[in-house]
Design a protein around this motif. Structure first.
Motif, PDB file in Angstrom:
ATOM      1  N   THR A 462      13.777 -24.074  36.587  1.00  0.00           N
ATOM      2  CA  THR A 462      14.417 -23.050  36.935  1.00  0.00           C
ATOM      3  C   THR A 462      15.805 -22.400  36.348  1.00  0.00           C
ATOM      4  O   THR A 462      16.500 -22.116  36.009  1.00  0.00           O
ATOM      5  CB  THR A 462      14.437 -22.092  38.592  1.00  0.00           C
ATOM      6  N   PHE A 463      16.955 -23.798  36.643  1.00  0.00           N
ATOM      7  CA  PHE A 463      17.824 -24.136  36.074  1.00  0.00           C
ATOM      8  C   PHE A 463      18.788 -23.960  34.694  1.00  0.00           C
ATOM      9  O   PHE A 463      19.221 -23.301  34.322  1.00  0.00           O
ATOM     10  CB  PHE A 463      18.438 -25.109  36.512  1.00  0.00           C
ATOM     11  N   SER A 464      17.436 -24.484  33.661  1.00  0.00           N
ATOM     12  CA  SER A 464      17.839 -23.932  32.267  1.00  0.00           C
ATOM     13  C   SER A 464      17.238 -22.074  31.757  1.00  0.00           C
ATOM     14  O   SER A 464      17.373 -22.555  31.122  1.00  0.00           O
ATOM     15  CB  SER A 464      16.125 -24.751  32.033  1.00  0.00           C
ATOM     16  N   LEU A 465      16.946 -21.714  32.863  1.00  0.00           N
ATOM     17  CA  LEU A 465      16.571 -20.269  32.196  1.00  0.00           C
ATOM     18  C   LEU A 465      17.928 -19.587  32.353  1.00  0.00           C
ATOM     19  O   LEU A 465      18.920 -19.571  33.307  1.00  0.00           O
ATOM     20  CB  LEU A 465      15.459 -19.303  32.999  1.00  0.00           C
ATOM     21  N   PRO A 485      20.836 -25.841  28.100  1.00  0.00           N
ATOM     22  CA  PRO A 485      21.603 -27.360  28.062  1.00  0.00           C
ATOM     23  C   PRO A 485      21.845 -27.807  29.207  1.00  0.00           C
ATOM     24  O   PRO A 485      22.459 -27.111  29.551  1.00  0.00           O
ATOM     25  CB  PRO A 485      22.517 -28.093  27.287  1.00  0.00           C
ATOM     26  N   TYR A 486      21.658 -28.635  29.687  1.00  0.00           N
ATOM     27  CA  TYR A 486      21.394 -29.292  31.543  1.00  0.00           C
ATOM     28  C   TYR A 486      22.707 -29.288  31.590  1.00  0.00           C
ATOM     29  O   TYR A 486      23.190 -29.150  32.415  1.00  0.00           O
ATOM     30  CB  TYR A 486      21.158 -30.492  30.900  1.00  0.00           C
ATOM     31  N   GLU A 487      23.738 -29.330  30.997  1.00  0.00           N
ATOM     32  CA  GLU A 487      25.277 -29.529  30.959  1.00  0.00           C
ATOM     33  C   GLU A 487      25.848 -28.119  31.829  1.00  0.00           C
ATOM     34  O   GLU A 487      26.416 -27.692  31.806  1.00  0.00           O
ATOM     35  CB  GLU A 487      26.219 -30.706  29.976  1.00  0.00           C
TER      36      GLU A 487
END
Length: 520
Positions: A462-465, A485-487
């Protein structure tokens, strides 16, 4: 398209409040149909003939009602069902069958739901939102009616499968609602739908309290669905977005004129409206296109895990946790918990944003599941944590419905919603598998650990939404939001909407230019 909705005076075919009242109510029979087994599979009460009783350890007669291996060990002539028509267990004489045999009703329903929701998305894209809604709702009502005349358990399972196959009308109703809403109303309309879903539990509770025969309860649901079908036939109009996608100039022009006349406003003509992208996409494109495949993967997994938790704790909260044997009271507790969870999630989405809400819900649920697993010996702690999980799981189901409708372009929206809702059915199917096992302490602990791991994985996803609060519905593939993107996972895009790809797209700029010209 967003400009048409705004300038129409909050109207899309009919008054928005009327649309809300009509299409949201479809969630009431939906919840009743999905969880129908709670009232049809009630354990029947037993009466013993000729004063025959089962001796307990103290030599006293134990004449308690309910399922018991001791009852089945006696000759069938020594006992009978108190009310043979109270459930399918007594009506089809299933009391002494294995428990897993009775869970087949849920299994076949969710199996049909997996296929039916995908089919509903395809059908609504092919023939239109309203025709698909009317056809599926009619077939659903017919399937429910056939349950009333089932003469054997095997026939019941067949008809129960078809009730799952045609439940996809709920998918179409959500798509039809959101495609005609102003941006600021989406979260509240979707919340209304899932609040009505909670009312479905209360509706089941009322039926279980008033009627003693499961046939009468199903008949009431049949009448409710038939009533809604008649209302929708005359009160709901086709999605203007779908008409534009399909280039239905005559129908779209007629609908624009109807909206313009009703609201006494001047709307752009068919040729002046920016058209959504041509509908030349198929189901596989959802997982093939870079713009959609990662979103689809995350949202399908989210729907599976969310609905699995919802179904599991729907059964556990009233029965296992509170030791409530009254079906109406159990359904009342579940309905209130569901209502509270949806309202909390809706308020959070409004003030805090979609992305922050879903991540927070998963983190809290993860913590509560760990508490339940680690502190199972403390009854009060387990009760409170289980109620919390059931409430918040309803919020998750509300979220993925809202977010799925907001991120996919119009040519893909119904197909995506169908697949994601099928993921919910997979979650329900997995929950029904639990009854196939003898849930001793070790097995139960294993399932709890697996659930915790699954929730943890989804929480990371969910952090990527991206945030979609305040963004218009994407009409074209290139305007769909991409995963972060993850950063950038720790950044909150809700506070910087000007950086959102939807809000900086030519489509959104075009809308605001039109609004400025209209207001100026």
């Amino acid at each position: 398209m967003e400009d048409v909705i705004k300038r129409s005076g909050n109207t899309f075919g009919t008054n928005e409040a009327f649309i809300l009242t009509q299409l949201s109510v479809a969630a009431v029979p939906t919840a009743a149909i999905i969880f129908l087994d709670i009232i049809t599979n009630q354990v029947p009460q037993i009466v013993f003939s000729n004063k025959v009783c089962i001796k307990d350890d103290d030599g006293n007669c134990d004449l308690y009602p309910g399922m018991s291996s001791d009852v089945c060990a006696n000759d069938s002539s020594t006992w009978d069902y108190m009310n043979p028509e109270s459930s399918i267990i007594s009506n089809f004489d299933l009391l002494c069958y294995p428990t897993w045999w009775l869970t087949l009703t849920s299994f076949v329903f969710y199996l049909g739901m997996i296929l039916g929701c995908v089919f509903a998305g395809l059908l609504s894209d092919y023939i239109g939102r309203k025709p698909a809604l009317m056809i599926l709702l009619f077939l659903e009502d017919l399937s429910l009616g056939l349950l009333l005349i089932a003469e054997s358990y095997q026939v019941w399972l067949i008809f129960r499968f078809f009730t799952g196959l045609f439940i996809g009308y709920f998918v179409v109703s959500k798509v039809l609602i959101v495609e005609g809403l102003k941006i600021q109303y989406r979260h509240s309309f979707l919340a209304a739908i899932w609040c009505c879903f909670a009312l479905g539990f209360l509706f089941l509770a009322l039926l279980a309290y008033v009627f003693t025969k499961y046939i009468d309860m199903i008949a009431c649901i049949v009448l409710l669905v038939a009533f809604l079908w008649g209302i929708y036939l005359f009160g709901i109009e086709e999605s203007l977005r779908w008409l534009l996608v399909k280039r239905k100039e005559e129908q779209a022009s007629y609908l624009l004129g109807k909206i313009s006349y009703r609201n006494k406003v001047d709307l752009p003509s068919y040729n002046e409206i920016r058209k959504p992208q041509d509908d030349d996409f198929n189901m596989s494109d959802l997982f093939r296109l870079n713009e959609s495949r990662y979103l689809m993967t995350i949202l399908v997994i989210l729907s599976i895990v969310s609905f699995y938790i919802l179904v599991t704790y729907t059964i556990d909260v009233g029965n296992t946790i509170f030791q409530i044997t009254s079906v109406p009271v159990n359904l009342l507790v579940v309905g209130v918990a569901h209502l509270v969870g949806v309202l909390l999630a809706a308020v959070s989405c409004y003030f805090w944003g979609r992305r922050a809400t879903v991540s927070s819900l998963h983190i809290i649920i993860l913590g509560l599941l760990v508490i339940i697993c680690a502190l199972s010996m403390y009854v009060v702690v387990t009760m409170v944590s289980s109620i919390g999980v059931r409430c918040l799981s309803a919020g998750l189901v509300y979220f993925y419905s809202l977010y799925s409708l907001e991120v996919f372009a119009t040519p893909l929206r119904a197909k995506a919603m169908g697949i994601i809702t099928s993921g919910s059915a997979v979650g329900g199917l997995l929950a029904s598998f639990l009854d196939f096992f003898n849930m001793d302490q070790d097995v139960d602990l294993s399932f709890q650990i697996v659930t915790i791991v699954a929730v943890f994985v989804v929480t990371i996803g969910t952090f990527s939404l991206r945030e979609t609060k305040g963004a218009p519905l994407p009409e074209r593939i290139e305007t769909m939001p991409q995963i972060l993107p993850y950063e950038q996972w720790c950044q909150c895009t809700a506070d910087n909407p000007e950086n959102h790809p939807l809000l900086t797209s030519p489509q959104f700029t075009h809308i605001h230019v039109n609004n400025a010209l209209t207001s100026g």
